[in-house]
Enzyme design. Structure first.
Site, PDB file in Angstrom:
ATOM      1  N   GLY A  23      62.357 -38.015 131.718  1.00  0.00           N
ATOM      2  CA  GLY A  23      63.272 -37.733 132.822  1.00  0.00           C
ATOM      3  C   GLY A  23      62.481 -37.618 134.110  1.00  0.00           C
ATOM      4  O   GLY A  23      61.266 -37.404 134.077  1.00  0.00           O
ATOM      5  N   GLN A  33      60.518 -35.082 142.582  1.00  0.00           N
ATOM      6  CA  GLN A  33      59.180 -35.232 141.982  1.00  0.00           C
ATOM      7  C   GLN A  33      58.395 -36.378 142.611  1.00  0.00           C
ATOM      8  O   GLN A  33      57.171 -36.438 142.476  1.00  0.00           O
ATOM      9  CB  GLN A  33      59.275 -35.419 140.466  1.00  0.00           C
ATOM     10  CG  GLN A  33      59.783 -34.165 139.745  1.00  0.00           C
ATOM     11  CD  GLN A  33      59.871 -34.363 138.248  1.00  0.00           C
ATOM     12  OE1 GLN A  33      60.884 -34.855 137.755  1.00  0.00           O
ATOM     13  NE2 GLN A  33      58.827 -34.015 137.526  1.00  0.00           N
ATOM     14  N   CYS A  48      56.405 -31.062 131.763  1.00  0.00           N
ATOM     15  CA  CYS A  48      56.926 -31.577 133.036  1.00  0.00           C
ATOM     16  C   CYS A  48      55.859 -32.453 133.671  1.00  0.00           C
ATOM     17  O   CYS A  48      54.690 -32.083 133.697  1.00  0.00           O
ATOM     18  CB  CYS A  48      57.273 -30.416 133.970  1.00  0.00           C
ATOM     19  SG  CYS A  48      57.947 -30.941 135.556  1.00  0.00           S
ATOM     20  N   LEU A  49      56.281 -33.592 134.189  1.00  0.00           N
ATOM     21  CA  LEU A  49      55.325 -34.499 134.838  1.00  0.00           C
ATOM     22  C   LEU A  49      54.702 -33.843 136.072  1.00  0.00           C
ATOM     23  O   LEU A  49      53.627 -34.252 136.497  1.00  0.00           O
ATOM     24  CB  LEU A  49      56.022 -35.812 135.222  1.00  0.00           C
ATOM     25  CG  LEU A  49      56.514 -36.646 134.036  1.00  0.00           C
ATOM     26  CD1 LEU A  49      57.344 -37.826 134.526  1.00  0.00           C
ATOM     27  CD2 LEU A  49      55.338 -37.125 133.181  1.00  0.00           C
ATOM     28  N   HIS A 109      66.714 -29.188 132.586  1.00  0.00           N
ATOM     29  CA  HIS A 109      65.362 -29.229 133.163  1.00  0.00           C
ATOM     30  C   HIS A 109      65.378 -30.016 134.483  1.00  0.00           C
ATOM     31  O   HIS A 109      64.827 -29.571 135.491  1.00  0.00           O
ATOM     32  CB  HIS A 109      64.401 -29.864 132.144  1.00  0.00           C
ATOM     33  CG  HIS A 109      63.015 -30.134 132.648  1.00  0.00           C
ATOM     34  ND1 HIS A 109      61.894 -29.492 132.161  1.00  0.00           N
ATOM     35  CD2 HIS A 109      62.540 -30.993 133.592  1.00  0.00           C
ATOM     36  CE1 HIS A 109      60.817 -29.931 132.788  1.00  0.00           C
ATOM     37  NE2 HIS A 109      61.183 -30.861 133.665  1.00  0.00           N
ATOM     38  N   GLU A 110      66.025 -31.182 134.466  1.00  0.00           N
ATOM     39  CA  GLU A 110      66.062 -32.028 135.674  1.00  0.00           C
ATOM     40  C   GLU A 110      66.891 -31.379 136.772  1.00  0.00           C
ATOM     41  O   GLU A 110      66.531 -31.442 137.954  1.00  0.00           O
ATOM     42  CB  GLU A 110      66.633 -33.412 135.357  1.00  0.00           C
ATOM     43  CG  GLU A 110      65.894 -34.210 134.298  1.00  0.00           C
ATOM     44  CD  GLU A 110      64.406 -34.303 134.528  1.00  0.00           C
ATOM     45  OE1 GLU A 110      63.957 -34.170 135.683  1.00  0.00           O
ATOM     46  OE2 GLU A 110      63.676 -34.492 133.547  1.00  0.00           O
TER      47      GLU A 110
HETATM   48  O1  GNR Z   1      58.819 -36.084 130.146  1.00  0.00           O
HETATM   49  C1  GNR Z   1      59.335 -34.973 130.064  1.00  0.00           C
HETATM   50  N1  GNR Z   1      59.465 -34.391 128.836  1.00  0.00           N
HETATM   51  C2  GNR Z   1      60.210 -33.245 128.629  1.00  0.00           C
HETATM   52  C3  GNR Z   1      60.064 -32.585 127.417  1.00  0.00           C
HETATM   53  C4  GNR Z   1      60.800 -31.468 127.144  1.00  0.00           C
HETATM   54  C5  GNR Z   1      61.698 -30.974 128.066  1.00  0.00           C
HETATM   55  C6  GNR Z   1      61.841 -31.604 129.289  1.00  0.00           C
HETATM   56  C7  GNR Z   1      61.115 -32.741 129.568  1.00  0.00           C
HETATM   57  S1  GNR Z   1      61.333 -33.540 131.075  1.00  0.00           S
HETATM   58  C8  GNR Z   1      59.764 -34.269 131.280  1.00  0.00           C
HETATM   59  C9  GNR Z   1      59.736 -35.157 132.512  1.00  0.00           C
HETATM   60  C10 GNR Z   1      59.931 -34.296 133.738  1.00  0.00           C
HETATM   61  O2  GNR Z   1      59.106 -33.594 134.202  1.00  0.00           O
HETATM   62  N2  GNR Z   1      61.121 -34.313 134.282  1.00  0.00           N
HETATM   63  O3  GNR Z   1      61.382 -33.542 135.331  1.00  0.00           O
HETATM   64 NI    NI Z   2      60.075 -31.840 135.178  1.00  0.00          NI
END
Ligand code: GNR
Ligand code: NI
Length: 170
Positions: A46, A51, A94-95, A136-137
């Protein structure tokens, strides 16, 4: 299409509250295309526009497995309209907080609505990875990172590691 650099904590831009999109047009679709390419390249499942430094309420996602057909999803102006009392815990990453993983508790099921790639309204009830990832997003759209759901002690340890890693690698 272009791969754009991903901001990492503690970059203050990640705390921005993103603004609603007014119209889903070709310019917005070009942004969503770049976001998807950036997400696949990272790789991640995601990505929120903030970001890559764009404070718009736009998310892309693909929850397909490695050996499955790609399943790109686009969310413009998403809203959560209901959350279950039942919670579920998932080890999130999270990236924008690379290489850090911690369990986060969130509502197990949600109802949400948004506009798709063409500006058409969509409404679904979600559970599992879709519910977790969408929450999360959507946190990113409010300037919230998964580490903000942890204890201050855990968050500070992660942020200290991030700052050290940035000093080393720039
Ligand atoms: O790549 C992602 N993996 C993930 C794993 C568990 C819960 C949420 C995520 S989102 C993350 C990519 C990201 O940072 N999206 O904002
Ligand atoms: Ni994230």
């Amino acid at each position: 299409m272009a791969i754009r650099p991903i901001l990492t904590a503690p970059d203050p831009r990640l705390k921005t509250i993103s603004k609603p999109v007014e119209t889903v047009d070709d310019e917005l679709r070009a942004l969503m295309d770049d976001m998807l390419e950036t997400m696949y390249d990272a790789p991640g499942i995601g990505l929120a526009a903030i970001q890559i430094g764009v404070p718009k309420r736009v998310i892309v996602m693909d929850l397909a497995g490695k050996d499955e057909e790609p399943q790109p999803r686009y969310f413009v102006n998403p809203e959560i309209t209901w959350t279950s009392d039942e919670m579920s815990s998932y080890e999130e990453g999270c990236l924008s907080v690379p290489e850090m993983y911690e369990d986060v508790q969130r509502p197990a099921r949600i109802k949400a609505r948004w506009l798709d790639y063409h500006g058409n309204p969509v409404e679904v009830e979600a559970d599992g990875m879709l519910a977790t990832c969408l929450q999360h997003e959507m946190d990113h759209l409010e300037g919230v990172l998964f580490i903000d759901h942890l204890s201050k002690l855990k968050r500070d340890i992660i942020l200290r590691k991030m700052t050290k890693a940035k000093k080393r690698y720039g």
